[in-house]
Design a protein around this motif. Structure first.
Motif, PDB file in Angstrom:
ATOM      1  N   THR A  71      -5.654  -6.442  -3.917  1.00  0.00           N
ATOM      2  CA  THR A  71      -5.231  -7.476  -2.998  1.00  0.00           C
ATOM      3  C   THR A  71      -5.863  -8.814  -3.345  1.00  0.00           C
ATOM      4  O   THR A  71      -7.089  -8.943  -3.350  1.00  0.00           O
ATOM      5  N   ALA A  88       2.127   1.631  -3.421  1.00  0.00           N
ATOM      6  CA  ALA A  88       1.038   2.192  -4.230  1.00  0.00           C
ATOM      7  C   ALA A  88       0.910   3.693  -3.991  1.00  0.00           C
ATOM      8  O   ALA A  88       0.711   4.478  -4.911  1.00  0.00           O
ATOM      9  N   ARG A  89       1.087   4.103  -2.736  1.00  0.00           N
ATOM     10  CA  ARG A  89       0.999   5.523  -2.412  1.00  0.00           C
ATOM     11  C   ARG A  89       2.128   6.304  -3.082  1.00  0.00           C
ATOM     12  O   ARG A  89       1.913   7.376  -3.638  1.00  0.00           O
ATOM     13  N   PHE A 121       0.836  -1.209   0.000  1.00  0.00           N
ATOM     14  CA  PHE A 121       0.000   0.000   0.000  1.00  0.00           C
ATOM     15  C   PHE A 121       0.870   1.257   0.000  1.00  0.00           C
ATOM     16  O   PHE A 121       0.548   2.238  -0.662  1.00  0.00           O
ATOM     17  N   LEU A 142      -0.920   5.006  -7.237  1.00  0.00           N
ATOM     18  CA  LEU A 142      -1.658   3.997  -7.991  1.00  0.00           C
ATOM     19  C   LEU A 142      -2.551   3.198  -7.047  1.00  0.00           C
ATOM     20  O   LEU A 142      -2.256   3.098  -5.852  1.00  0.00           O
ATOM     21  N   PRO A 143      -3.623   2.593  -7.565  1.00  0.00           N
ATOM     22  CA  PRO A 143      -4.454   1.750  -6.700  1.00  0.00           C
ATOM     23  C   PRO A 143      -3.775   0.412  -6.411  1.00  0.00           C
ATOM     24  O   PRO A 143      -3.003  -0.082  -7.223  1.00  0.00           O
ATOM     25  N   LEU A 144      -4.064  -0.129  -5.242  1.00  0.00           N
ATOM     26  CA  LEU A 144      -3.569  -1.448  -4.864  1.00  0.00           C
ATOM     27  C   LEU A 144      -4.689  -2.465  -5.085  1.00  0.00           C
ATOM     28  O   LEU A 144      -5.864  -2.168  -4.864  1.00  0.00           O
TER      29      LEU A 144
END
Lengths: 272, 272
Positions: free
Chosen positions: B159, B150-151, B147, B155-157
């Motif tokens: 899972t 991603a930050r 995460f 970008l989106p994570l």
């Protein structure tokens, strides 16, 4: 020339302090980094403090004494809080999020960094008075949200696992009946994760009856620590009485109608 | 007076831009916020750019054109990277982390925000050339790390879950043999989570044989997306040949001796 140097220090100090919310930086540390007197650093900090206040970007707190220093405390303005909660409610009401069984697909939002950064700061702001020293959540979907709350607090996160994991060492376990699966489940916490006497703040993405939160409270008590508060992103309006006495919810889910595809979800606004 | 205003803008711009790495802010947006001409904002940005460069705090990138703007790209200096990796290796070698079966307890470090912020930035820095548009991980322990990566990428994570969850809607599943449990397990990905054609970067906390990573690659291919790279915090030295061809590891675990309580774990340094 001196003005330029001050400008540089102000930019660098802002970056360094806002990068690690609530962490107490010593003035000596900054004094050394910039080769400037402490009094000069103090003036720089005052400039930053005024700016943060003026633009509603956060609070700079000065702690006096030998173990003192300065720290940045994130602040989300009431307007920004309401905007974010409105946006989340709006997006969660999108018809194609409804999953058979009346569940809402939330993972895309829960795993979007810039949204969770803000939600974490909102939780910190509203729950800091509880003075937790650990944030606790349960796997899986609530982890990013809980982790960003932990970041806003500068506290470690502890994650309760389903079942018991070989890679976590000895653990304390309890059984509970999960609201979504209606089955008896086990959740466990590694014994070494929480010292006894710790003040624990529970953060999770969703609460219906509160069985999972209740399980986390029991597990925390089991290891000799204390739950000081519970924050959830979404709580359902029904059942009104949850299995935990007190919690803060940022959004209330009133109804998910699988037939009409209408979801009634409302933000709990700062003006409420 | 004018100097003070510039100072304030510089502090506020630094906060706003560094708060959301890699996000492209438009100059008009800033121009409106501060009631200043775009040329003035440009000068402020130049000051911040020089400061970030001078103190090794990051890069300010200007994108020209109608859809252009400015963005902050985190940069962890080689010295800081090596220091962080040395610290992680040192702490992971603590004797009481060894769990029966030769596992290492890593959760406390993996759930400490300020450490994972930095590790996320290191991954972003080293893997940005792969131009991913999604970060992918598998529950649970790798989530904070993934995460924060991603930050750093903005970008989106996504899972991947073990088993299939009722609250996630229709999903694609595959079976794989996990290295730690030696059992056949199922992992699944909600169909709606990844659009076909997406460029996916896999981030995880640990890799031994690479079965879990291999499973994530297969699952990604299954939904018509493409894995462009794999980053793991810790990879074991043995087996040398993993089930995935190419990956970046920040730490190499050579040996965990349950008897002597000695763990041989080494950082992969920038100078290597």
């Amino acid at each position: 020339m001196d003005k330029v140097r001050k400008m540089e220090r102000v930019a660098a100090l802002t970056k360094i302090m806002t990068d690690r919310p609530r962490y107490l930086f010593s003035l000596s540390q900054f004094s050394e980094l910039f080769g400037a007197a402490k009094s000069t650093i103090c003036e720089d900090i005052t400039t930053i403090k005024e700016t943060m206040g003026h633009f509603g970007l956060g609070i700079i707190e000065t702690v006096a004494g030998a173990a003192g220093g300065v720290r940045f405390i994130p602040k989300v303005s009431d307007t920004d809080t309401d905007n974010i909660l409105h946006e989340l409610a709006f997006r969660l009401a999108e018809p194609d999020r409804i999953i058979p069984g009346g569940f809402l697909y939330m993972s895309d939002l829960l795993f979007t960094p810039h949204l969770m950064v803000k939600v974490g700061e909102i939780f910190m702001q509203r729950l800091a008075h509880l003075e937790p020293n650990y944030i606790l959540t349960v796997e899986t979907k609530g982890i990013p949200l809980a982790f960003m709350t932990a970041r806003a607090f500068d506290l470690p996160l502890i994650t309760v696992r389903h079942g018991s994991k070989v890679t976590e060492g000895s653990a304390v376990s309890i059984n509970y009946v999960s609201g979504s699966s209606k089955r008896i489940q086990t959740m466990s916490l590694p014994k070494r994760a929480v010292p006894s006497g710790a003040r624990v703040l529970i953060i999770d993405d969703f609460m219906k009856a509160g069985a999972t939160a209740r399980g986390m409270v029991d597990l925390t008590n089991e290891v000799g620590a204390k739950v000081v508060g519970i924050g959830v992103l979404v709580a359902t309006a029904e059942p009104e009485h949850k299995l935990v006495a007190d919690y803060l919810s940022l959004l209330i889910l009133h109804d998910v109608d699988e037939h009409t595809k209408i979801t009634d979800i409302r933000p709990v606004l700062t003006s409420d």
